[in-house]
Design an enzyme around this catalytic site. Sequence first.
Site, PDB file in Angstrom:
ATOM      1  N   LYS A 163      85.914 -23.149  51.863  1.00  0.00           N
ATOM      2  CA  LYS A 163      86.863 -24.062  51.219  1.00  0.00           C
ATOM      3  C   LYS A 163      86.291 -24.639  49.934  1.00  0.00           C
ATOM      4  O   LYS A 163      86.941 -24.643  48.881  1.00  0.00           O
ATOM      5  CB  LYS A 163      87.240 -25.179  52.201  1.00  0.00           C
ATOM      6  CG  LYS A 163      88.102 -26.285  51.629  1.00  0.00           C
ATOM      7  CD  LYS A 163      87.297 -27.539  51.225  1.00  0.00           C
ATOM      8  CE  LYS A 163      86.589 -28.181  52.382  1.00  0.00           C
ATOM      9  NZ  LYS A 163      85.888 -29.433  51.980  1.00  0.00           N
ATOM     10  N   THR A 203      84.437 -33.350  50.661  1.00  0.00           N
ATOM     11  CA  THR A 203      84.399 -32.484  49.479  1.00  0.00           C
ATOM     12  C   THR A 203      85.789 -31.908  49.301  1.00  0.00           C
ATOM     13  O   THR A 203      86.285 -31.177  50.153  1.00  0.00           O
ATOM     14  CB  THR A 203      83.365 -31.359  49.648  1.00  0.00           C
ATOM     15  OG1 THR A 203      82.075 -31.936  49.811  1.00  0.00           O
ATOM     16  CG2 THR A 203      83.363 -30.455  48.417  1.00  0.00           C
ATOM     17  N   LYS A 248      79.755 -32.290  43.062  1.00  0.00           N
ATOM     18  CA  LYS A 248      79.589 -31.594  44.338  1.00  0.00           C
ATOM     19  C   LYS A 248      79.902 -30.104  44.191  1.00  0.00           C
ATOM     20  O   LYS A 248      79.259 -29.260  44.823  1.00  0.00           O
ATOM     21  CB  LYS A 248      80.494 -32.221  45.402  1.00  0.00           C
ATOM     22  CG  LYS A 248      80.356 -31.574  46.792  1.00  0.00           C
ATOM     23  CD  LYS A 248      78.937 -31.657  47.352  1.00  0.00           C
ATOM     24  CE  LYS A 248      78.784 -30.884  48.663  1.00  0.00           C
ATOM     25  NZ  LYS A 248      79.486 -31.523  49.796  1.00  0.00           N
TER      26      LYS A 248
END
Length: 287
Positions: A239, A96, A171
Site C-alpha cells: 500500500k 502512512t 514517510k
Amino acid sequence: MKKIGFIGVGVMGRSMVRNLMKNGYPVSIYTRRKAKVEDIIAEGAVWCDTIGKCAKDADVVITMVGYPKDVEEVYFGEGAILDSVKSGAYVIDMTTTSPKLSKRIYEKAKEKGVYAIDAPVSGGDVGAQKGTLSIMVGGDKEAVDACMDVLKCMGTSIVYEGGAGAGQHTKMANQIALGGAIAGVCEAIAYGKAVGLDVQTMLDAIDKGAAGSWQMSNMAPRMLKGDMDPGFFVKHYVKDMKIADEEARDAGVNMDVQKVVLGMYQELENEGMGDLGTQALIKHYTK
C-alpha cells in the site's frame, strides 16, 4: 494531562497506547473488535464502542489504521472524528497514507477550529514497543509544538518536516529507501548461501561495515530463523509503495529500483503472503 482518544489498536497501535499510559495519559480506545484489545483494557485503557465517543471529549485524537480508505472512514462522515471532536482539539494521523488525504483532513479540521497533524512513523513493532519510533511530522508548527509531549511518549526522533502532508511525503521517502535496503539484504543472503558461506558469519562481518543497516541488523536474523511474524505487514508495505509510486509520477520522478521491489512484494501478496512481515521478501529469493 491531555485526554487522548486512540483509534486503531493493532500491531503498532497497542504498544503506542501502552507507552502513552505508562507516561500517565488517560487513553480511550476504539477498534473494530473489542475482543482483540481486552488486554489493553485490563491495563487501563477505556473502551469506546464508537469512533464518535472516543473522539468527543479528547484533547488529542490519534489514529493508526491500515489504509487510506480506513483513514477516510474514521475522519469523515457522520459520527466520524471531524464530526465529533471538540473545537480546539488536536487530531494526529500516524497512519502512512496519501499526502493529499492529509491535506484534506487539515483543511476540513481547520474549518471546525481543530488542529490536524500528519505524523507517520518508522521503526516497526520493535520501535513501537520501546517507544523509539521515528516520527515525521507535518502541519502547523504551533500545533506540533503543542503535541510534542504526547509524541515523545512514542518516539525518540521527532522531526518537523513542514506544512500539511510533509510528514507523509517524508514517510514515502523512507519507504522508498527501505525497499532498496531490504532487497539488498535478501540478495546478500541469497548470494552467501549460493556460494557456500556460513551466512550468519558473513552477516557478522558485513553488518559492521559500510553495508550495515537497520534492515540487516533487525530483519536478517528473522529471515535466517524463518520468523515471518509481522513487525510491518507485506500488504501495508505494498500500500505504501503504491502511494509512493503515485506521488513520484505526479512529481515527475522516475524510480526504477522502487518499481522492481514493489513488483516483488506484489507477487508475495498475490501468493497469499500479505499478512507476513516485510522480511518475507527473502521468500522471493528462495522459491
